[in-house]
Design a protein around this motif. Sequence first.
Motif, mmCIF file in Angstrom:
data_model
loop_
_atom_site.group_PDB
_atom_site.id
_atom_site.type_symbol
_atom_site.label_atom_id
_atom_site.label_comp_id
_atom_site.label_asym_id
_atom_site.label_seq_id
_atom_site.Cartn_x
_atom_site.Cartn_y
_atom_site.Cartn_z
ATOM 1 N N VAL A 216 0.854 -1.189 0.000
ATOM 2 C CA VAL A 216 0.000 0.000 0.000
ATOM 3 C C VAL A 216 0.892 1.242 0.000
ATOM 4 C CG1 VAL A 216 -2.087 -0.978 1.008
ATOM 5 C CG2 VAL A 216 -0.263 -0.204 2.522
ATOM 6 N N SER A 217 0.553 2.161 -0.880
ATOM 7 C CA SER A 217 1.257 3.442 -0.972
ATOM 8 C C SER A 217 0.246 4.520 -0.595
ATOM 9 C CB SER A 217 1.788 3.647 -2.392
ATOM 10 O OG SER A 217 2.525 4.841 -2.486
ATOM 11 N N LEU A 218 0.255 4.900 0.675
ATOM 12 C CA LEU A 218 -0.771 5.761 1.247
ATOM 13 C C LEU A 218 -0.242 7.147 1.603
ATOM 14 C CD1 LEU A 218 -1.888 3.099 3.898
ATOM 15 C CD2 LEU A 218 -2.913 3.455 1.629
ATOM 16 N N SER A 219 1.046 7.288 1.655
ATOM 17 C CA SER A 219 1.703 8.383 2.357
ATOM 18 C C SER A 219 1.353 9.769 1.817
ATOM 19 C CB SER A 219 3.219 8.165 2.286
ATOM 20 O OG SER A 219 3.883 9.010 3.188
ATOM 21 N N ASN A 220 0.583 10.517 2.611
ATOM 22 C CA ASN A 220 0.268 11.921 2.340
ATOM 23 C C ASN A 220 -0.479 12.122 1.020
ATOM 24 O OD1 ASN A 220 1.812 13.138 4.691
ATOM 25 N ND2 ASN A 220 3.446 12.017 3.658
ATOM 26 N N VAL A 224 -6.239 11.092 1.342
ATOM 27 C CA VAL A 224 -6.140 11.449 2.761
ATOM 28 C C VAL A 224 -6.436 12.934 2.931
ATOM 29 C CG1 VAL A 224 -4.599 11.587 4.753
ATOM 30 C CG2 VAL A 224 -4.480 9.611 3.220
ATOM 31 N N GLY A 225 -5.826 13.756 2.076
ATOM 32 C CA GLY A 225 -6.042 15.196 2.165
ATOM 33 C C GLY A 225 -7.487 15.585 1.957
ATOM 34 N N GLU A 226 -8.165 14.980 0.983
ATOM 35 C CA GLU A 226 -9.559 15.329 0.732
ATOM 36 C C GLU A 226 -10.468 14.817 1.840
ATOM 37 O OE1 GLU A 226 -9.695 15.784 -4.116
ATOM 38 O OE2 GLU A 226 -10.960 14.279 -3.144
ATOM 39 N N VAL A 237 -1.253 12.339 10.244
ATOM 40 C CA VAL A 237 -2.167 11.613 11.128
ATOM 41 C C VAL A 237 -3.128 10.750 10.311
ATOM 42 C CG1 VAL A 237 -4.004 11.848 12.833
ATOM 43 C CG2 VAL A 237 -1.980 13.308 12.983
ATOM 44 N N GLY A 238 -3.691 11.309 9.252
ATOM 45 C CA GLY A 238 -4.585 10.536 8.396
ATOM 46 C C GLY A 238 -3.876 9.377 7.717
ATOM 47 N N THR A 239 -2.635 9.623 7.308
ATOM 48 C CA THR A 239 -1.844 8.556 6.697
ATOM 49 C C THR A 239 -1.623 7.417 7.679
ATOM 50 O OG1 THR A 239 -0.698 10.064 5.182
ATOM 51 C CG2 THR A 239 0.396 7.990 5.696
ATOM 52 N N LEU A 240 -1.260 7.746 8.913
ATOM 53 C CA LEU A 240 -0.979 6.713 9.900
ATOM 54 C C LEU A 240 -2.245 5.948 10.304
ATOM 55 C CD1 LEU A 240 1.629 8.551 12.149
ATOM 56 C CD2 LEU A 240 2.059 6.890 10.328
ATOM 57 N N GLU A 261 7.682 6.960 12.226
ATOM 58 C CA GLU A 261 6.293 6.959 12.687
ATOM 59 C C GLU A 261 5.550 5.730 12.174
ATOM 60 O OE1 GLU A 261 7.605 11.309 12.316
ATOM 61 O OE2 GLU A 261 7.938 9.408 11.262
ATOM 62 N N THR A 262 5.812 5.362 10.938
ATOM 63 C CA THR A 262 5.166 4.176 10.379
ATOM 64 C C THR A 262 5.604 2.917 11.108
ATOM 65 O OG1 THR A 262 5.075 5.232 8.199
ATOM 66 C CG2 THR A 262 4.828 2.837 8.264
#
Length: 286
Positions: A216-220, A224-226, A237-240, A261-262
């Motif tokens: 999974v490539s979720l980072s930022n 997440v932003g939307e 925070v949303g990414t984590l 953090e991850t």
Amino acid sequence: MLRLGRREFGTHEPVIMAIVNRTPDSFYDQGATFRDEPALARVEQAVAEGADIVDIGGVKAGPGEEVTPEEEARRTVGFVAEVRRRFPDVIISVDTWRHEVGEAVCEAGADLLNDTWAGTDPLLAEVAARHGAGLVCTHAGGAEPRTRPHRIAYDDVVADILRVTLGLAERAVSLGVPRESVVIDPAHDFGKNTRHSLETTRRLGELVDTGWPVLVSLSNKDFVGETLDKPVKERLVGTLATTAVSAWLGARVYRVHEVAETRQVLDMVASIAGHRPPAVARRGLA
């Protein structure tokens, strides 16, 4: 089993892939690691913080200035060779969709080709097979490289992800890519709107149930932003949170900007799931 480079990973062993952008126009760091020394410092920091893989990219994923295969190779090949020299045990991945670049970076020491544009260049899988490299097989909704989705629709986004990624994975194995070195990636945001990416996360277990290791490539990312209405620098925070859900559902590889953090999130989820003992266990025992 998942085998990448010299490493083998157990079923419940999460794998962190640190992003190292060799571009002057990255959406996240605006070229902070475009030059060699900052990029090498980034690799050193990522490894120290617990990254198993460094993912080196020479072309921004989104629209922007044209980057020829020659320029992409100039940005990545020599750097791969230097990372291989300085960090012999780290797994080196290169984010490319072009077989010419894949060939050159594998010769320089890359262990994994991260094909984020879903087999646009079918020769890339042949390159991976020829060099014994791993391959990331992704879903991009039929989008051309470096384009953004526009009013894209699916009858069932996860069914489409499964159809595409499993087809690419089986093709790669048929060409000679080691089965234990093939990973599938639903590619959040690629060929998807925010609701598609949220549904993909919610149903990630369907990908895990196929038996292929899931990246999974979720980072930022924009989804997440939307979802939280946050700019790029306020999406950690949303990414984590999304990382924790993905870990609970069984994802294996995590492509990230923030390694330390991850790692804490993955360790915590693994301990809750019973796959990892606490680092310290004194409470109530002294």
